[in-house]
Motif scaffolding. Structure first.
Motif, PDB file in Angstrom:
ATOM      1  N   TRP A  86       0.956  -1.069  -0.005  1.00 13.01           N
ATOM      2  CA  TRP A  86       0.000  -0.115   0.128  1.00 13.01           C
ATOM      3  C   TRP A  86       0.806   1.294   0.112  1.00 13.01           C
ATOM      4  N   LEU A  87       0.239   2.016  -0.336  1.00  7.70           N
ATOM      5  CA  LEU A  87       0.678   3.784  -0.284  1.00  7.70           C
ATOM      6  C   LEU A  87      -0.071   4.599   0.238  1.00  7.70           C
ATOM      7  N   ARG A  88       0.200   5.155   1.407  1.00  7.86           N
ATOM      8  CA  ARG A  88      -0.493   6.187   2.076  1.00  7.86           C
ATOM      9  C   ARG A  88      -0.099   7.433   1.902  1.00  7.86           C
ATOM     10  N   LEU A  89      -0.896   8.496   1.904  1.00  4.47           N
ATOM     11  CA  LEU A  89      -0.454  10.005   1.879  1.00  4.47           C
ATOM     12  C   LEU A  89      -0.570  10.413   3.355  1.00  4.47           C
ATOM     13  N   ALA A  90       0.279  11.336   3.846  1.00  6.25           N
ATOM     14  CA  ALA A  90       0.296  11.934   4.986  1.00  6.25           C
ATOM     15  C   ALA A  90       0.804  13.522   5.166  1.00  6.25           C
ATOM     16  N   ALA A  91       0.256  13.907   5.985  1.00  7.88           N
ATOM     17  CA  ALA A  91       0.566  15.465   6.620  1.00  7.88           C
ATOM     18  C   ALA A  91       0.699  16.644   5.505  1.00  7.88           C
ATOM     19  N   ALA A  92      -0.190  16.508   4.432  1.00 12.05           N
ATOM     20  CA  ALA A  92      -0.278  17.519   3.445  1.00 12.05           C
ATOM     21  C   ALA A  92      -0.487  18.666   3.997  1.00 12.05           C
ATOM     22  N   GLN A  93      -0.070  19.865   3.496  1.00 11.34           N
ATOM     23  CA  GLN A  93      -0.249  21.318   3.710  1.00 11.34           C
ATOM     24  C   GLN A  93      -1.672  21.403   3.187  1.00 11.34           C
ATOM     25  N   GLU A  94      -2.254  22.651   3.408  1.00  7.77           N
ATOM     26  CA  GLU A  94      -3.643  22.800   3.022  1.00  7.77           C
ATOM     27  C   GLU A  94      -3.791  23.074   1.666  1.00  7.77           C
ATOM     28  N   SER A  95      -2.952  23.742   0.941  1.00  5.10           N
ATOM     29  CA  SER A  95      -2.754  23.721  -0.615  1.00  5.10           C
ATOM     30  C   SER A  95      -3.060  22.421  -1.199  1.00  5.10           C
ATOM     31  N   VAL A  96      -1.849  21.633  -0.858  1.00  8.75           N
ATOM     32  CA  VAL A  96      -1.734  20.380  -1.398  1.00  8.75           C
ATOM     33  C   VAL A  96      -2.812  19.370  -1.052  1.00  8.75           C
ATOM     34  N   ALA A  97      -3.344  19.553   0.135  1.00  9.85           N
ATOM     35  CA  ALA A  97      -4.437  18.651   0.261  1.00  9.85           C
ATOM     36  C   ALA A  97      -5.857  18.995  -0.159  1.00  9.85           C
ATOM     37  N   ARG A  98      -5.826  20.401  -0.488  1.00 11.41           N
ATOM     38  CA  ARG A  98      -6.941  20.719  -1.385  1.00 11.41           C
ATOM     39  C   ARG A  98      -6.690  20.025  -2.786  1.00 11.41           C
ATOM     40  N   VAL A  99      -5.709  20.142  -3.415  1.00  6.33           N
ATOM     41  CA  VAL A  99      -5.749  19.566  -4.724  1.00  6.33           C
ATOM     42  C   VAL A  99      -6.014  17.911  -4.632  1.00  6.33           C
ATOM     43  N   VAL A 100      -5.402  17.406  -3.596  1.00  4.93           N
ATOM     44  CA  VAL A 100      -5.877  15.936  -3.458  1.00  4.93           C
ATOM     45  C   VAL A 100      -7.162  15.707  -3.669  1.00  4.93           C
ATOM     46  N   GLN A 101      -7.973  16.838  -2.682  1.00  2.00           N
ATOM     47  CA  GLN A 101      -9.532  16.530  -2.468  1.00  2.00           C
ATOM     48  C   GLN A 101      -9.979  16.802  -3.844  1.00  2.00           C
ATOM     49  N   LEU A 102      -9.718  17.885  -4.602  1.00  2.00           N
ATOM     50  CA  LEU A 102     -10.511  18.250  -5.623  1.00  2.00           C
ATOM     51  C   LEU A 102     -10.371  17.374  -6.746  1.00  2.00           C
ATOM     52  N   VAL A 103      -9.199  16.608  -6.803  1.00  2.00           N
ATOM     53  CA  VAL A 103      -8.958  15.576  -8.019  1.00  2.00           C
ATOM     54  C   VAL A 103      -9.620  14.147  -7.445  1.00  2.00           C
ATOM     55  N   GLY A 104     -10.030  14.071  -6.218  1.00  2.00           N
ATOM     56  CA  GLY A 104     -10.427  12.790  -5.895  1.00  2.00           C
ATOM     57  C   GLY A 104      -9.507  11.641  -5.494  1.00  2.00           C
ATOM     58  N   LEU A 105      -8.191  12.317  -5.430  1.00  2.00           N
ATOM     59  CA  LEU A 105      -7.067  11.183  -4.882  1.00  2.00           C
ATOM     60  C   LEU A 105      -7.467  10.696  -3.493  1.00  2.00           C
ATOM     61  N   ASP A 106      -7.972  11.262  -2.592  1.00  2.00           N
ATOM     62  CA  ASP A 106      -8.279  10.792  -1.316  1.00  2.00           C
ATOM     63  C   ASP A 106      -9.425   9.887  -1.422  1.00  2.00           C
ATOM     64  N   ALA A 107     -10.072   9.427  -2.296  1.00  2.00           N
ATOM     65  CA  ALA A 107     -10.983   8.474  -2.664  1.00  2.00           C
ATOM     66  C   ALA A 107     -10.184   7.202  -3.026  1.00  2.00           C
ATOM     67  N   VAL A 108      -9.200   7.356  -3.468  1.00  2.00           N
ATOM     68  CA  VAL A 108      -8.391   6.201  -4.115  1.00  2.00           C
ATOM     69  C   VAL A 108      -7.479   5.883  -3.246  1.00  2.00           C
ATOM     70  N   LEU A 109      -6.825   6.855  -2.565  1.00  2.00           N
ATOM     71  CA  LEU A 109      -5.528   6.640  -1.654  1.00  2.00           C
ATOM     72  C   LEU A 109      -6.011   6.962  -0.222  1.00  2.00           C
ATOM     73  N   SER A 110      -5.443   6.063   0.620  1.00  2.00           N
ATOM     74  CA  SER A 110      -5.489   6.529   2.025  1.00  2.00           C
ATOM     75  C   SER A 110      -4.686   7.830   2.354  1.00  2.00           C
ATOM     76  N   CYS A 111      -5.519   8.727   3.098  1.00  2.00           N
ATOM     77  CA  CYS A 111      -4.930  10.018   3.473  1.00  2.00           C
ATOM     78  C   CYS A 111      -5.059  10.327   4.719  1.00  2.00           C
ATOM     79  N   HIS A 112      -3.830  10.746   5.560  1.00  2.00           N
ATOM     80  CA  HIS A 112      -3.775  11.089   6.930  1.00  2.00           C
ATOM     81  C   HIS A 112      -3.466  12.237   7.272  1.00  2.00           C
ATOM     82  N   SER A 113      -3.941  13.048   8.355  1.00  2.00           N
ATOM     83  CA  SER A 113      -3.561  14.081   8.898  1.00  2.00           C
ATOM     84  C   SER A 113      -2.102  14.382   9.238  1.00  2.00           C
ATOM     85  N   THR A 114      -1.671  13.123   9.768  1.00  2.00           N
ATOM     86  CA  THR A 114      -0.042  12.943  10.307  1.00  2.00           C
ATOM     87  C   THR A 114       0.651  11.717   9.875  1.00  2.00           C
TER      88      THR A 114
END
Length: 121
Positions: A86-114
């Protein structure tokens, strides 16, 4: 264990690797765009000889992410998932997290605050 890797564009992206048990943490800093997509892919995949990749990408130092980076994350996710990893994304800054959410990457990958949350999920 930690080691550093500079991409060919060290002014744009730097990479550090750390291990927590059998999980590899890839610490990314800088900008992720077309110019560094190959270096990003290599950083995420090349250091693990095991067939079962377990990777946390620490995005806390990433200041920019475009579609090239999104595509790399999707490709790496598909590749490691095929091998029961697996690949998990973590601790994205607000601007990067926004891009991840806008394109729906957070629906494909597990994304975490820390990173800690990503390691224990």
């Amino acid at each position: 264990m930690t080691d550093n890797q500079e991409t060919g564009r060290s002014d744009r992206l730097s990479v550090e690797h750390a291990s927590v048990g059998d999980i590899r943490v890839v610490i990314l800093r800088g900008e992720i765009d077309h110019d560094v997509k190959d270096a990003l892919s290599e950083a995420l995949l090349s250091r693990n000889d095991d067939q079962r990749h377990r990777i946390v990408a620490d995005l806390s130092g990433v200041t920019f992410l475009d579609s090239s980076g999104i595509n790399v994350f999707v490709q790496v996710h598909q590749r490691v998932s095929a091998g029961e990893g697996w690949l998990r994304l973590a601790a994205a800054q607000e601007s990067v997290a926004r891009v991840v959410q806008l394109v729906g990457l957070d629906a494909v990958l597990s994304c975490h605050s820390t990173v800690e949350q990503a390691l224990t999920a």
